[in-house]
Scaffold this motif. Structure first.
Motif, mmCIF file in Angstrom:
data_model
loop_
_atom_site.group_PDB
_atom_site.id
_atom_site.type_symbol
_atom_site.label_atom_id
_atom_site.label_comp_id
_atom_site.label_asym_id
_atom_site.label_seq_id
_atom_site.Cartn_x
_atom_site.Cartn_y
_atom_site.Cartn_z
ATOM 1 N N ARG A 55 11.476 -50.419 25.933
ATOM 2 C CA ARG A 55 12.308 -49.785 27.225
ATOM 3 C C ARG A 55 13.451 -50.671 27.671
ATOM 4 N NH1 ARG A 55 9.767 -45.624 29.702
ATOM 5 N NH2 ARG A 55 7.603 -45.517 29.584
ATOM 6 N N PHE A 63 13.687 -46.890 23.957
ATOM 7 C CA PHE A 63 14.553 -46.739 22.753
ATOM 8 C C PHE A 63 13.678 -46.983 21.534
ATOM 9 C CE2 PHE A 63 14.990 -51.348 21.833
ATOM 10 C CZ PHE A 63 14.606 -51.872 23.153
ATOM 11 N N GLU B 193 18.931 -43.412 32.501
ATOM 12 C CA GLU B 193 18.369 -42.580 32.285
ATOM 13 C C GLU B 193 16.743 -42.751 32.431
ATOM 14 O OE1 GLU B 193 19.803 -44.447 29.821
ATOM 15 O OE2 GLU B 193 21.628 -43.080 29.595
ATOM 16 N N PRO B 194 16.101 -41.603 32.771
ATOM 17 C CA PRO B 194 14.714 -41.709 33.333
ATOM 18 C C PRO B 194 13.844 -42.461 32.349
ATOM 19 C CG PRO B 194 15.080 -39.328 32.640
ATOM 20 C CD PRO B 194 16.410 -40.269 32.563
ATOM 21 N N LYS B 195 12.643 -42.587 32.963
ATOM 22 C CA LYS B 195 11.711 -43.463 32.026
ATOM 23 C C LYS B 195 10.828 -42.295 30.966
ATOM 24 C CE LYS B 195 8.509 -46.592 33.422
ATOM 25 N NZ LYS B 195 7.958 -47.582 33.869
ATOM 26 N N ASP B 196 11.136 -41.114 31.158
ATOM 27 C CA ASP B 196 10.556 -40.339 30.098
ATOM 28 C C ASP B 196 11.975 -39.572 29.151
ATOM 29 O OD1 ASP B 196 11.825 -38.717 31.858
ATOM 30 O OD2 ASP B 196 10.155 -37.342 32.177
ATOM 31 N N HIS B 197 13.143 -40.137 29.260
ATOM 32 C CA HIS B 197 13.985 -39.750 28.429
ATOM 33 C C HIS B 197 13.622 -40.084 26.883
ATOM 34 C CE1 HIS B 197 18.339 -39.782 27.035
ATOM 35 N NE2 HIS B 197 18.066 -40.551 26.298
ATOM 36 N N GLU B 198 13.859 -38.953 26.141
ATOM 37 C CA GLU B 198 13.660 -39.009 24.728
ATOM 38 C C GLU B 198 14.728 -39.570 23.773
ATOM 39 O OE1 GLU B 198 10.690 -38.120 23.293
ATOM 40 O OE2 GLU B 198 11.416 -38.386 21.511
ATOM 41 N N PRO B 199 14.460 -40.729 23.317
ATOM 42 C CA PRO B 199 15.567 -41.473 22.660
ATOM 43 C C PRO B 199 16.034 -40.991 21.384
ATOM 44 C CG PRO B 199 13.749 -42.722 22.381
ATOM 45 C CD PRO B 199 13.407 -41.534 23.123
ATOM 46 N N GLU B 200 17.424 -41.184 20.783
ATOM 47 C CA GLU B 200 17.934 -40.659 19.730
ATOM 48 C C GLU B 200 17.266 -41.506 18.799
ATOM 49 O OE1 GLU B 200 21.984 -39.067 20.069
ATOM 50 O OE2 GLU B 200 21.930 -40.462 21.255
ATOM 51 N N ASP B 214 20.534 -45.921 24.156
ATOM 52 C CA ASP B 214 19.307 -46.024 23.407
ATOM 53 C C ASP B 214 19.556 -46.320 22.034
ATOM 54 O OD1 ASP B 214 18.857 -43.154 24.582
ATOM 55 O OD2 ASP B 214 19.035 -43.102 22.395
#
Lengths: 152, 396
Positions: A55, A63, B193-200, B214
């Motif tokens: 994180r 990430f 970004e929020p904690k549940d953001h879906e990273p690339e 990210d």
């Protein structure tokens, strides 16, 4: 027992203990009991990758940090229980044994004795190893004192 | 441009045989084992895992042995090896506040809740060579003690040995230093970004610009330590003004949680060692909000402290645009940093220059010869003078 034990099911707990177990010890403990069971392999041990996530800022948005090797395996016991294992690393036998034990532990008639003879000793062993580590690290605990600077 | 060539098989085979011989070195000296590399060259293994972007100690040790200690070659081998394995999925984000610490320091607070633990560090050593390390010590006959220093793994012994041990609970939650500042409102949040953001994911899509945070963090995490170190250093020397404090560095193990599709619930699949660095940087405020410190983040596999620190510096400098800073330095240029941080890509492109470029060079050669002919044809006199000069010099 295992870490983060809050809100976890008994199965999640034993699967965690099996995945993190010291392999030579797990092998020894299971060898004594293995003959009491029969298993059918559903999915042979297979090594693949899990992408480990971190994180941003330690507690922010996720990430992708990098991958780790993981070996998985699925078996079915003669009692009809499906056992699964996902174990970090590439040790196929470790994954197989963990899957067999996951299946065996689902059998209510065996659950108690297996917990007592295999899972709990492994959990205690891991805890004791951690305790030993903590004690060693604690010897390096430091207290710095701030000196008053010489200049005005 | 590289054009394929044929032939040379025998010479290539022999070169590889010679490589094997060189790798083995003097056969009077015992061959190094991957176990020895994994246990005793731990920081080399950690670097190969981090930049190879694959956590597997024994594979990294094998790569180091095969590469004769050339870590970039070893990282290349690891990257190639991972492409042969299927992807099972993504882990849950690791919880570094639950880390089982082997080191935790802060350069901003001397009295931290949870304390400062130096752990195994080169800091405060005198950097004098220890000549006693030149003498080989025989291996201990004892089994590597898990049970304190007990040596037996016979199952009955195991049971009795550990029967009396108190079961210890999970590692206590040690709050991040920067979150303590955050609670006072003096530190910006860890991410926008929020904690549940879906990273690339860089391994699934090519890098494009401007890159999201990210994607940048993933790129930096596998980036070359030397490159990031130099860039981090440049930010301290004034190329991007963001004076950093090492708010916190922690090293330790965390559990990896993964939710297999077929199970429908998450399980712990093992533990890995990580190094985390959080930098505190100069504050930023506006007319609407009082100033807050800004931050940069570094995270690596294993114990890679220098890398984690450099990564945190560059994570911060690459946020220049977002924070409304003037972009004046290389370390603030996302396209420059992220396109050149990967040492496998970099070495691939630089080292491919060694491969035959005969056709390419022939065309260059023809071009320059033609230009000479054209030049000679256009100015015969000056050319004659130049030739005379050359003959004259040669005669001397």
């Amino acid at each position: 027992m295992p870490e983060n034990s809050v809100d976890k099911t008994a199965q999640q707990k034993w699967m965690a203990v099996l995945a993190k177990a010291d392999w030579p010890t797990l092998e020894k403990l299971w060898k004594d009991q293995r003959n009491n069971y029969q298993f059918q392999t559903i999915r042979k041990p297979e090594t693949g990758l899990v992408m480990v996530r971190g994180r941003a800022g330690g507690s922010g948005a996720p990430f992708n940090l990098g991958e780790a090797t993981v070996t998985r395996c699925t078996v079915q016991s003669s009692a009809g229980n499906k056992g699964n294992a996902y174990v970090l690393g590439r040790n196929h036998t470790h994954a197989l044994v963990a899957a067999e034990l996951d299946a065996a532990l689902q059998d209510e008639t065996r659950n108690g004795s297996l917990l007592e003879e295999i899972i709990e000793p492994l959990a205690r062993m891991a805890a004791s190893k951690k305790q030993h580590h903590r004690e060693k690290v604690a010897t390096t605990k430091v207290d710095f004192f701030t000196m008053v600077r010489g200049e005005d | 441009m590289y054009v394929a060539v044929k032939g040379g098989e025998k010479a290539i085979d022999n070169a590889h045989k010679l490589l094997k011989e060189k790798r083995r070195g003097d056969t009077q000296i015992a061959e190094i084992t991957t176990g020895q590399i994994s246990e005793q060259l731990t920081l080399a293994v950690d670097r190969v895992m981090t930049e190879g972007s694959l956590y597997d100690r024994s594979l990294a040790a094998l790569a180091i042995k095969q590469a004769r200690g050339d870590l970039i070659e070893a990282i290349f081998l690891i990257r190639a090896s991972r492409t042969t394995l299927p992807r099972f999925g993504y882990s849950k984000p690791v919880e570094t506040d639950k880390m089982e610490l082997s080191r935790r320091i802060s350069a901003t607070y001397k009295d931290l809740p949870g304390g400062q633990l130096l752990g195994p560090t080169f800091d405060y050593t005198h950097r004098l060579l220890e000549s006693e390390l030149e003498t080989d010590q025989p291996a201990s006959q004892q089994h590597r003690g898990i049970l304190s220093d007990q040596n037996s793994i016979d199952s009955t012994d195991v049971k009795s040995e550990i029967a009396n041990e108190e079961q210890t609970i999970a590692a206590p939650i040690i709050p991040h230093v920067l979150d303590l500042l955050g609670e006072e409102g003096l530190m910006e949040p860890p991410s926008n970004e929020p904690k549940d953001h879906e990273p690339e994911d860089l391994t699934r899509q090519p890098l494009s610009f401007p890159a999201s945070r990210d994607l940048r963090l993933q790129n930096l995490a596998r980036g070359d330590e030397g490159f990031l170190l130099a860039l981090g250093y440049s930010t301290q020397r004034g190329y991007a003004r963001n004076h950093p404090f090492a708010g916190e560095i922690r090293v330790g193990t965390v559990a990896i949680e993964f939710e297999p599709e077929e199970l429908g619930f998450a399980i712990e699949i093992g533990e890995i060692e990580l190094t985390e660095c959080e930098m505190v940087n100069q504050f930023k405020g506006s007319e609407k909000a009082p100033p807050q410190f800004t931050r940069g983040y570094g995270l690596t596999f294993g114990h890679c402290e220098r890398k984690a620190m450099s990564m945190a510096q560059i994570d911060r400098s690459l946020r220049a645009e977002e924070l409304g800073e003037q972009k004046t330095a290389p370390s603030q240029d996302g396209e420059f940093v992220l396109s050149h941080s990967d040492n496998v890509q970099a070495t691939g492109f630089v080292e491919h220059l060694k491969l035959p470029h005969y056709v390419d060079f022939q065309s260059e050669l023809e071009l320059i010869r033609r230009m000479h002919q054209e030049h000679d044809a256009a100015s015969p006199e000056s050319d004659q003078q130049a030739k005379d000069m050359t003959t004259h010099e040669a005669a001397e």
